[in-house]
Design an enzyme around this catalytic site. Structure first.
Site, PDB file in Angstrom:
ATOM      1  N   ASP A 134       0.837  -1.191   0.000  1.00  0.00           N
ATOM      2  CA  ASP A 134       0.000   0.000   0.000  1.00  0.00           C
ATOM      3  C   ASP A 134       0.872   1.240   0.000  1.00  0.00           C
ATOM      4  O   ASP A 134       1.783   1.367   0.827  1.00  0.00           O
ATOM      5  CB  ASP A 134      -0.937  -0.006   1.225  1.00  0.00           C
ATOM      6  CG  ASP A 134      -2.085   0.973   1.050  1.00  0.00           C
ATOM      7  OD1 ASP A 134      -2.480   1.249  -0.096  1.00  0.00           O
ATOM      8  OD2 ASP A 134      -2.593   1.464   2.075  1.00  0.00           O
ATOM      9  N   TYR A 136       1.139   5.729  -0.560  1.00  0.00           N
ATOM     10  CA  TYR A 136       0.746   6.924   0.198  1.00  0.00           C
ATOM     11  C   TYR A 136       0.872   8.091  -0.779  1.00  0.00           C
ATOM     12  O   TYR A 136       1.503   9.086  -0.496  1.00  0.00           O
ATOM     13  CB  TYR A 136       1.737   7.035   1.367  1.00  0.00           C
ATOM     14  CG  TYR A 136       1.401   7.938   2.524  1.00  0.00           C
ATOM     15  CD1 TYR A 136       0.187   7.850   3.203  1.00  0.00           C
ATOM     16  CD2 TYR A 136       2.346   8.866   2.978  1.00  0.00           C
ATOM     17  CE1 TYR A 136      -0.068   8.657   4.302  1.00  0.00           C
ATOM     18  CE2 TYR A 136       2.098   9.673   4.075  1.00  0.00           C
ATOM     19  CZ  TYR A 136       0.886   9.563   4.737  1.00  0.00           C
ATOM     20  OH  TYR A 136       0.634  10.353   5.835  1.00  0.00           O
ATOM     21  N   HIS A 141      -3.706  13.844   1.124  1.00  0.00           N
ATOM     22  CA  HIS A 141      -3.849  12.898   2.229  1.00  0.00           C
ATOM     23  C   HIS A 141      -2.614  12.936   3.126  1.00  0.00           C
ATOM     24  O   HIS A 141      -2.710  13.017   4.355  1.00  0.00           O
ATOM     25  CB  HIS A 141      -4.068  11.485   1.687  1.00  0.00           C
ATOM     26  CG  HIS A 141      -4.087  10.431   2.753  1.00  0.00           C
ATOM     27  ND1 HIS A 141      -5.069  10.355   3.704  1.00  0.00           N
ATOM     28  CD2 HIS A 141      -3.217   9.421   3.032  1.00  0.00           C
ATOM     29  CE1 HIS A 141      -4.829   9.334   4.515  1.00  0.00           C
ATOM     30  NE2 HIS A 141      -3.704   8.754   4.133  1.00  0.00           N
ATOM     31  N   ARG A 150       1.688  15.078  13.325  1.00  0.00           N
ATOM     32  CA  ARG A 150       2.884  15.917  13.552  1.00  0.00           C
ATOM     33  C   ARG A 150       2.558  17.345  13.130  1.00  0.00           C
ATOM     34  O   ARG A 150       2.963  17.788  12.043  1.00  0.00           O
ATOM     35  CB  ARG A 150       4.069  15.405  12.703  1.00  0.00           C
ATOM     36  CG  ARG A 150       4.617  14.039  13.073  1.00  0.00           C
ATOM     37  CD  ARG A 150       5.687  13.604  12.073  1.00  0.00           C
ATOM     38  NE  ARG A 150       5.176  13.640  10.700  1.00  0.00           N
ATOM     39  CZ  ARG A 150       4.512  12.639  10.128  1.00  0.00           C
ATOM     40  NH1 ARG A 150       4.315  11.528  10.762  1.00  0.00           N
ATOM     41  NH2 ARG A 150       4.060  12.769   8.890  1.00  0.00           N
ATOM     42  N   GLU A 206     -10.412   3.724   4.041  1.00  0.00           N
ATOM     43  CA  GLU A 206      -9.571   4.554   3.182  1.00  0.00           C
ATOM     44  C   GLU A 206      -9.957   4.269   1.739  1.00  0.00           C
ATOM     45  O   GLU A 206      -9.937   3.117   1.297  1.00  0.00           O
ATOM     46  CB  GLU A 206      -8.080   4.255   3.399  1.00  0.00           C
ATOM     47  CG  GLU A 206      -7.578   4.719   4.767  1.00  0.00           C
ATOM     48  CD  GLU A 206      -6.063   4.694   4.897  1.00  0.00           C
ATOM     49  OE1 GLU A 206      -5.402   3.915   4.156  1.00  0.00           O
ATOM     50  OE2 GLU A 206      -5.538   5.442   5.743  1.00  0.00           O
ATOM     51  N   GLU A 208      -9.285   4.021  -1.966  1.00  0.00           N
ATOM     52  CA  GLU A 208      -8.080   3.859  -2.781  1.00  0.00           C
ATOM     53  C   GLU A 208      -8.421   3.152  -4.087  1.00  0.00           C
ATOM     54  O   GLU A 208      -9.445   2.477  -4.196  1.00  0.00           O
ATOM     55  CB  GLU A 208      -7.014   3.016  -2.040  1.00  0.00           C
ATOM     56  CG  GLU A 208      -6.696   3.539  -0.650  1.00  0.00           C
ATOM     57  CD  GLU A 208      -5.466   2.900  -0.021  1.00  0.00           C
ATOM     58  OE1 GLU A 208      -4.663   2.277  -0.757  1.00  0.00           O
ATOM     59  OE2 GLU A 208      -5.320   3.026   1.209  1.00  0.00           O
ATOM     60  N   ASP A 240      -8.935   0.291   2.415  1.00  0.00           N
ATOM     61  CA  ASP A 240      -7.909  -0.086   3.387  1.00  0.00           C
ATOM     62  C   ASP A 240      -8.440   0.272   4.780  1.00  0.00           C
ATOM     63  O   ASP A 240      -8.118   1.314   5.346  1.00  0.00           O
ATOM     64  CB  ASP A 240      -6.620   0.682   3.049  1.00  0.00           C
ATOM     65  CG  ASP A 240      -5.507   0.423   4.036  1.00  0.00           C
ATOM     66  OD1 ASP A 240      -5.547  -0.600   4.736  1.00  0.00           O
ATOM     67  OD2 ASP A 240      -4.580   1.261   4.114  1.00  0.00           O
ATOM     68  N   GLN A 247      -3.447   2.532  15.313  1.00  0.00           N
ATOM     69  CA  GLN A 247      -2.391   3.048  14.436  1.00  0.00           C
ATOM     70  C   GLN A 247      -1.533   4.106  15.120  1.00  0.00           C
ATOM     71  O   GLN A 247      -0.304   4.088  15.020  1.00  0.00           O
ATOM     72  CB  GLN A 247      -3.042   3.631  13.171  1.00  0.00           C
ATOM     73  CG  GLN A 247      -2.043   4.145  12.132  1.00  0.00           C
ATOM     74  CD  GLN A 247      -2.746   4.704  10.892  1.00  0.00           C
ATOM     75  OE1 GLN A 247      -3.973   4.720  10.803  1.00  0.00           O
ATOM     76  NE2 GLN A 247      -1.957   5.156   9.928  1.00  0.00           N
ATOM     77  N   TYR A 251       2.439   2.945  15.266  1.00  0.00           N
ATOM     78  CA  TYR A 251       3.033   3.134  13.936  1.00  0.00           C
ATOM     79  C   TYR A 251       4.496   3.538  13.933  1.00  0.00           C
ATOM     80  O   TYR A 251       5.164   3.407  12.909  1.00  0.00           O
ATOM     81  CB  TYR A 251       2.205   4.115  13.108  1.00  0.00           C
ATOM     82  CG  TYR A 251       2.562   5.581  13.273  1.00  0.00           C
ATOM     83  CD1 TYR A 251       2.175   6.282  14.413  1.00  0.00           C
ATOM     84  CD2 TYR A 251       3.273   6.255  12.285  1.00  0.00           C
ATOM     85  CE1 TYR A 251       2.493   7.615  14.558  1.00  0.00           C
ATOM     86  CE2 TYR A 251       3.597   7.593  12.432  1.00  0.00           C
ATOM     87  CZ  TYR A 251       3.201   8.267  13.561  1.00  0.00           C
ATOM     88  OH  TYR A 251       3.527   9.587  13.704  1.00  0.00           O
ATOM     89  N   THR A 365      -4.732   6.441   0.334  1.00  0.00           N
ATOM     90  CA  THR A 365      -5.986   7.186   0.396  1.00  0.00           C
ATOM     91  C   THR A 365      -5.982   8.338  -0.608  1.00  0.00           C
ATOM     92  O   THR A 365      -5.020   9.104  -0.674  1.00  0.00           O
ATOM     93  CB  THR A 365      -6.173   7.771   1.805  1.00  0.00           C
ATOM     94  OG1 THR A 365      -6.028   6.710   2.736  1.00  0.00           O
ATOM     95  CG2 THR A 365      -7.539   8.404   1.955  1.00  0.00           C
ATOM     96  N   GLU A 379      -9.608  12.284   8.061  1.00  0.00           N
ATOM     97  CA  GLU A 379      -9.474  13.619   7.473  1.00  0.00           C
ATOM     98  C   GLU A 379     -10.817  14.347   7.412  1.00  0.00           C
ATOM     99  O   GLU A 379     -10.895  15.546   7.682  1.00  0.00           O
ATOM    100  CB  GLU A 379      -8.944  13.508   6.046  1.00  0.00           C
ATOM    101  CG  GLU A 379      -7.530  13.032   5.917  1.00  0.00           C
ATOM    102  CD  GLU A 379      -7.199  12.765   4.455  1.00  0.00           C
ATOM    103  OE1 GLU A 379      -6.891  13.715   3.737  1.00  0.00           O
ATOM    104  OE2 GLU A 379      -7.272  11.593   4.027  1.00  0.00           O
TER     105      GLU A 379
HETATM  106 MN    MN Z   1      -4.007   2.909   2.864  1.00  0.00          MN
END
Ligand code: MN
Length: 432
Positions: A134, A136, A141, A150, A206, A208, A240, A247, A251, A365, A379
């Site tokens: 997968d 990104y 996104h 962050r 998600e 996708e 997803d 997460q 993560y 996503t 989001e």
């Molecule tokens: Mn994903």
């Protein structure tokens, strides 16, 4: 770019009457799926209008004589791996033979017994999926999510140089309509001293696209940018499913793990790269000031796709009343993505990783710049802080038990007959 042929002709129509002006499956589409037949072996089928054409039955009825024995054998298999391991020009020959027969009334009597109403069949995974990765690849996104995890540093310095991805898990990929059970996991509230274990309270989807690969490169033999496009057999919709509370705790430092490997849903239909040829568009220019891709990621005649995707939600209450699903978001693929499909393939194969027929890549996503174009609830509701209000007054921060998520996509471009992907759906079951 793929070239156009008579199978894309907007004037071509089928003797299968429901295919004419069909929103998803006119004769210009012809996507593949694998039928599950209780007590039998199942097999490959092609969508045409409201029906599916059973390919084994079509071959038994005399269709496909010009294709050659290896291709006919591949089409008689239960999944698409054998066909995707044949040379790419044979994929196109199959498409042309299907398009010719389904548009020629002389075939109607022989092929009609091989047609079944799509609503009467159930599907299994179209490929045996050996490996799943997968990515990104949507800048919006990455920026939105990065800002939540962050705030001071949303986009990491590698993003505009490297197509970021992680290795997913194949065993938990399911086909549309298979219910998904809310996972349990380890979570820790920011102000808590220690984590706890229990049902996820922030289950998300998600939106996708999935890419199914064809062809092979041997281990140690890189995939070049010039070859990447020919390695993409076709596309599906992909959800997803993600447990955001799990997460956010797990993560770092190695990326997603149990927050995502409990289920991934894909649509049953594989829309081929050939079918999407009329919808190839030039990738949007990179924002000024962004670096050029390194030379190995510069794809000659690169393309992306004029596809519009949407997410809809039907809560248990809505379904109980028979209400239509409500649209959560809608997004344009071409402008949402920072990296193209061929760049994802090129990057993944650039180190000599062997990519095999039936490998599945998720794009990541797909989110646009506006709130109603964001492809996940994280989001859409800004991590639950701005709940989404449904037409009946219900609200959602994340998914609740009984929610049905529905993803749809349509390719649209001037001068072409629009084609669709069919639904990618799943309902959330309570944690066990
Ligand atoms: Mn994903």
């Amino acid at each position: 770019m793929s070239s156009l042929d008579r199978s894309h002709d907007p004037a071509r129509s089928s003797w299968v009457v429901s295919a004419r002006a069909h929103a998803d499956f006119p004769i210009q589409n012809l996507p593949f799926a694998s039928l599950k037949q209780e007590g039998l072996r199942g097999g490959l089928a092609v969508a045409i209008g409201d029906d599916v054409l059973d390919l084994s039955m079509a071959i038994a009825a005399g269709w496909g004589h010009g294709l050659g024995e290896p291709v006919r054998t591949a089409l008689a298999a239960t999944q698409l791996n054998a066909l995707a391991s044949r040379p790419a020009d044979e994929w196109r020959e199959v498409r042309l033979a299907l398009s010719d027969a389904l548009s020629d009334p002389a075939w109607a009597d022989r092929l009609r017994p091989a047609l079944k109403p799509a609503r009467s069949v159930t599907f299994q995974l179209p490929f045996h999926i050996h490996d799943y990765t997968d990515f990104y690849a949507s800048l919006h996104h990455a920026t939105n999510v990065g800002a939540m995890f962050r705030p001071d540093n949303p986009l990491l310095p590698n993003y505009k140089w490297v197509p970021i991805g992680y290795h997913g898990r194949s065993s938990s990929i399911v086909v549309s309509d298979v219910p998904v059970r809310r996972p349990q996991g380890q979570v820790k509230a920011p102000d808590a001293d220690a984590p706890t274990f229990g049902a996820s309270r922030s289950l998300d989807y998600e939106l996708e696209l999935g890419l199914f690969l064809g062809g092979r490169n041997a281990l140690g033999e890189p995939v070049t940018a010039a070859r990447a496009s020919s390695r993409i057999f076709g596309f599906c919709l992909l959800n997803d499913w993600s447990a955001r509370d799990v997460q956010s705790w797990e993560y770092q430092p190695l990326g997603p793990f149990l927050a995502k490997n409990f289920a991934t849903t894909i649509s049953p239909w594989v829309v081929t790269t050939d079918a999407l040829a009329p919808f190839h568009v030039a990738p949007p220019p990179r924002p000024s000031g962004d670096p050029l891709p390194l030379p190995y990621l510069q794809v000659p005649d690169d393309w992306t796709l004029a596809i519009e995707l949407e997410v809809l939600l039907a809560t248990a209450a809505m379904r109980g009343r028979g209400d239509a699903p409500a649209r959560v978001s809608q997004v344009d693929f071409a402008t949402a993505m920072y990296w193209t499909p061929s760049q994802l393939v090129t990057h993944h194969g650039s180190n000599g990783c062997n990519l095999s027929p039936g490998d599945l890549f998720g794009t990541g996503t797909i989110s646009g710049p506006t709130p109603d174009s964001r492809g996940c609830l994280l989001e859409r509701t800004r991590r639950g802080s701005e709940p989404w209000v449904l037409p009946d007054g219900e609200t959602r921060r994340f998914l609740e038990d009984g929610d049905r998520v529905i993803m749809r996509a349509h390719a649209r471009h001037a001068g072409a007959v629009s084609i669709g992907f069919g639904d990618c759906t799943g309902v959330v079951l309570a944690a066990s």
